[in-house]
Design an enzyme around this catalytic site. Structure first.
Site, short mmCIF file in Angstrom:
data_model
loop_
_atom_site.label_atom_id
_atom_site.label_comp_id
_atom_site.label_asym_id
_atom_site.label_seq_id
_atom_site.Cartn_x
_atom_site.Cartn_y
_atom_site.Cartn_z
N GLN B 128 0.83 -1.20 0.00
CA GLN B 128 0.00 0.00 0.00
C GLN B 128 0.87 1.25 0.00
O GLN B 128 1.69 1.45 0.90
CB GLN B 128 -0.88 -0.02 1.24
CG GLN B 128 -1.98 1.01 1.22
CD GLN B 128 -2.87 0.88 2.45
OE1 GLN B 128 -2.45 1.15 3.56
NE2 GLN B 128 -4.11 0.47 2.25
N GLY B 129 0.69 2.10 -0.98
CA GLY B 129 1.42 3.36 -1.05
C GLY B 129 0.47 4.52 -0.80
O GLY B 129 0.04 5.20 -1.74
N SER B 131 0.44 6.59 2.76
CA SER B 131 1.08 7.62 3.59
C SER B 131 2.33 8.17 2.93
O SER B 131 3.00 7.48 2.16
CB SER B 131 1.47 7.04 4.95
OG SER B 131 0.34 6.62 5.66
N SER B 163 4.27 -1.71 4.17
CA SER B 163 4.61 -3.07 4.58
C SER B 163 4.76 -3.96 3.35
O SER B 163 4.02 -3.79 2.39
CB SER B 163 3.53 -3.65 5.49
OG SER B 163 3.34 -2.83 6.61
N GLU B 246 -13.96 -3.29 6.18
CA GLU B 246 -14.07 -4.30 7.22
C GLU B 246 -15.44 -4.21 7.91
O GLU B 246 -15.96 -3.13 8.11
CB GLU B 246 -12.91 -4.18 8.21
CG GLU B 246 -12.82 -2.82 8.87
CD GLU B 246 -13.44 -2.79 10.24
OE1 GLU B 246 -14.00 -3.82 10.64
OE2 GLU B 246 -13.38 -1.74 10.88
N GLU B 372 -5.69 9.59 18.59
CA GLU B 372 -6.18 10.97 18.59
C GLU B 372 -7.12 11.21 17.40
O GLU B 372 -8.17 11.84 17.55
CB GLU B 372 -4.98 11.94 18.54
CG GLU B 372 -4.20 12.01 19.85
CD GLU B 372 -3.46 10.72 20.20
OE1 GLU B 372 -3.02 10.00 19.27
OE2 GLU B 372 -3.32 10.42 21.40
#
Lengths: 329, 389
Positions: B128-129, B131, B163, B246, B372
């Site tokens: 996954q690209g 962030s 990852s 999900e 947060e």
């Protein structure tokens, strides 16, 4: 598996909510704070609405519903801060330990349970709530039944100045005047008392979330609602998380009725009710510290209930033992 | 309120247990966690075994090659595979849980045919690209630029926290295609083949000492326009379909694992004579209540997803997932703090499984949306508090 409430359960909860809003609104709550906390007229109406005889079979004059439904009604009562020995009276009617029509304690008529008895209980903490208003006190039975009732005068007790204006408290004086103190209610009565108390706490925990959120939307400082500030938002979010985790635990315990589930439910509902009331107070700022705001009533009642039927230490010990038992072959 | 599983659900559980009992002993030993190619091989072999037994993409829609299982069946699947000690989803994570469902929901038929079967068969790994160094919690601020040039986009920029990048075949990539538009409206979703010229992967070392994820640098990388899923500049919406896919089941296996560890902590404490310490016992007792309730909350969220699907809804629990994640991530950290108390000085041995898990648990309140940010989501989307900082 469908853990959510059924339509009937939702309707029951909504209906009872409407009844309480009509009969025990804020004015009545505040009147109870300043006057006698227990209103016999309202008590009788609760009885007529089936609050106490909810779990008796219809043939016995009850509503024929179960522990799940009782939990839902107690949740609503907890949110409204309804005063009185709700748990003990409900259990007295459920287990047939109520004064009969003639006022006799033994053999309370099963066919037509009286609508208006006020029954309190001797609790494991040694405290008794609403003793002065009570017709009878639940104690441990010497025979086979899990519970019996005695007259308030038969309990040697001394009043204390209760921290909660809505819950008068007495302390049992053991061994006074040569009399042996009666035992505690046992078995299912005690477990169900803990679960229903947890349901009251859940109702309070959810109510303080909505109270805090409403105030945070209305109250403006620095030119905007205080709820726009993350410091306040995060307090409110933490409150909701506590209430929702407690809800899952309380509802599951109402389904399984397992001692460990009930212990966990009581532990988490106590934590949610006390801490949510604390945070609600904080969101209210100076107003939260006043007698006039209702926040302190939630906090004080949560403190009282936390000590009732199952303390945090008892629950934690039971749960810890369960961890070991699970591992035994 | 019904916590009992139906006959069909119990039959599903029974069949799965029988298969696991047969399949797991045949698996090769777990590879060295530092050996990425071996991990890839191991994880893909497990996915292949699931595929051959009919369990691949259990929760995917049938028209995407999945089994169209109910959320409750998926819960049972995750519970039973964890209990049986089956391999974690591992290198298949992004393909099965993010990129795949996105393609299933938003891709063309041709894209579905091209990318979904290799994911289900355990042939291709996705990463996954999303962030970037300057776009973390504020993901929509991403700046990796894609400029259209004929049938290709030319992509330059850098991604982080990716990852399995070292062993991935594909990357689901978010790029900025319209720098002038408001930040959520200039983003596009692309499938990038990781062996394209101009892609450089640099592993990042975590505080646990492992290389669990990487930085990905993109230098004038050419990606065919045919690899775009959804419309140009509609990538934010396309991605949100993924992120909310999900159905209350995201942490099922982990909660099961935490409850097992908690039992092991109690057993260890008793064996070490620490069980007489009431403070420790009560700490563990409280955690038992916590994780039991988290399990019930999972069942609640799954029931909600199931009712939503039955009523023709999306089956997405919405912000309820944030409530769960907030409490769970904190509880998991508490669990490993309690483990450190049980271990005493033994908690300084980095080779102890609980010590490694204590270190990795530090990421739970950060990864997949910091606590947060989750609290902002709960406050604004559930409680209706005004936006603003």
């Amino acid at each position: 598996m469908d853990f959510l409430l059924t339509e009937d359960q939702l309707a029951l909860r909504t209906g009872f909510q409407a009844l309480l809003e009509g009969r025990f609104g804020r004015d009545r709550l505040r009147a109870a704070v300043e006057g006698p906390p227990l209103d016999r007229g309202l008590w009788r109406e609760l009885g007529e609405a089936g609050f106490f005889a909810l779990r008796l079979a219809e043939a016995d004059g009850g509503v024929g519903l179960g522990l799940q439904e009782a939990v839902l009604l107690f949740e609503v009562a907890g949110g409204a801060l309804l005063p009185g020995p709700l748990v003990a009276t409900h259990l007295a009617v459920t287990y047939g330990a109520v004064p009969g029509a003639d006022g006799a304690l033994e053999g309370g008529s099963a066919e037509a349970p009286p609508m208006g008895p006020v029954v309190t209980a001797l609790e494991p903490s040694g405290l008794i709530e609403h003793l002065e208003s009570a017709d009878a006190v639940l104690v441990g039975s010497e025979g086979g039944a899990p519970v019996a009732a005695v007259r308030p005068a038969e309990l040697p007790s001394a009043p204390l100045r209760s921290v909660d204006p809505l819950t008068p408290l007495c302390r049992l004086r053991s061994g006074a005047e040569g009399r042996e103190a009666p035992g505690l209610p046992q078995g299912p009565v005690r477990r169900e008392a803990a679960l229903l108390t947890a349901a009251l706490q859940l109702g309070s925990a959810a109510r303080t979330v909505s109270t805090a959120v409403r105030y945070a939307r209305e109250r403006e400082q620095f030119g905007r609602p205080i709820g726009a500030f993350q410091a306040i938002k995060h307090l409110c979010a933490r409150m909701l998380v506590r209430a929702e985790l407690a809800r899952a635990a309380v509802y599951a315990a109402a389904v399984t009725e397992a001692p460990h589930d009930i212990a966990g439910a009581k532990l988490l509902a106590d934590e949610a009710a006390v801490n949510n009331a604390r945070d609600c107070l904080q969101v209210h700022g100076g107003m939260g510290f006043t007698w006039e705001a209702d926040v302190h009533l939630h906090l004080k009642r949560a403190w009282v209930r936390k000590e009732q039927w199952q303390s945090a230490h008892e629950a934690e010990d039971l749960l810890a033992d369960g961890l070991i038992d699970e591992l035994s072959p | 309120m019904d916590l009992a599983y139906s006959e069909a659900e119990e039959a599903f559980r029974h069949e799965l247990r029988a298969w696991l009992a047969e399949a797991l002993p045949k698996l090769p030993a777990k590879p060295d966690p530092r050996d990425w190619p071996a991990r890839r091989t191991h994880d893909l072999a497990w996915q292949r075994a699931l595929h051959d037994a009919g369990y691949a993409g259990l929760h995917w829609p049938e028209d995407a090659g999945g089994r169209g299982a109910t959320p409750t069946q998926h819960l049972i699947f995750l519970e039973e595979t964890e209990r049986a000690g089956a391999p974690y989803v591992g290198a298949n994570f992004v393909g099965l849980l993010h990129a795949g469902p996105t393609i299933a929901a938003e891709g063309t038929n041709e894209q579905r045919r091209r990318w979904l079967p290799p994911i289900l068969r355990g042939e291709q790994v996705w990463c996954q690209g999303f962030s970037e160094p300057d776009a973390g919690s504020d993901l929509a601020a991403l700046r990796t630029r894609a400029v259209r040039d004929g049938d290709s986009y030319v992509v330059s920029g850098s991604k982080i926290w990716t990852s399995h990048a070292e062993v991935a075949d594909w990357c689901e990539l978010l790029v900025r295609t319209d720098p002038a538009a408001p930040k959520h409206r200039g983003i596009t979703w692309l499938a990038l083949p990781m062996d394209t010229d101009g892609v450089t992967v640099r592993p990042l070392r975590t505080l646990a000492g492992s290389e669990e994820f990487a930085e990905v640098f993109l230098d004038e990388v050419r990606v065919p326009v045919a690899n775009r899923v959804g419309e140009e500049n509609d990538g934010w919406r396309v991605t949100m379909v993924t992120l909310s896919f999900e159905r209350g089941t995201a942490f099922v296996g982990e909660v099961v694992a935490c409850r097992r560890v908690l039992g092991e902590l109690a057993r260890t404490a008793r064996a070490d004579g620490r069980w007489d310490d009431p403070a420790l016992r009560r700490r563990l007792g409280r955690l038992a209540a916590e994780f039991a309730a988290l399990w019930r909350l999972t069942q609640w969220n799954v029931s909600e997803a199931e009712r939503s699907l039955r009523g023709g809804g999306s089956g997405v629990p919405g912000a309820g997932g944030s409530v769960f994640k907030l409490r769970y991530s904190h509880a998991r950290q508490e669990l490993y703090e309690a483990a450190a108390e049980v271990l005493g000085a033994g908690s300084l041995d980095a080779d102890h499984e609980w010590v490694a898990d204590r270190l990795s648990s530090l990421s739970y309140t950060i990864a997949a949306g910091t606590s947060e940010i989750q609290r902002n989501i709960v406050a604004e989307r559930i409680l209706g508090l005004p936006k603003g900082r």
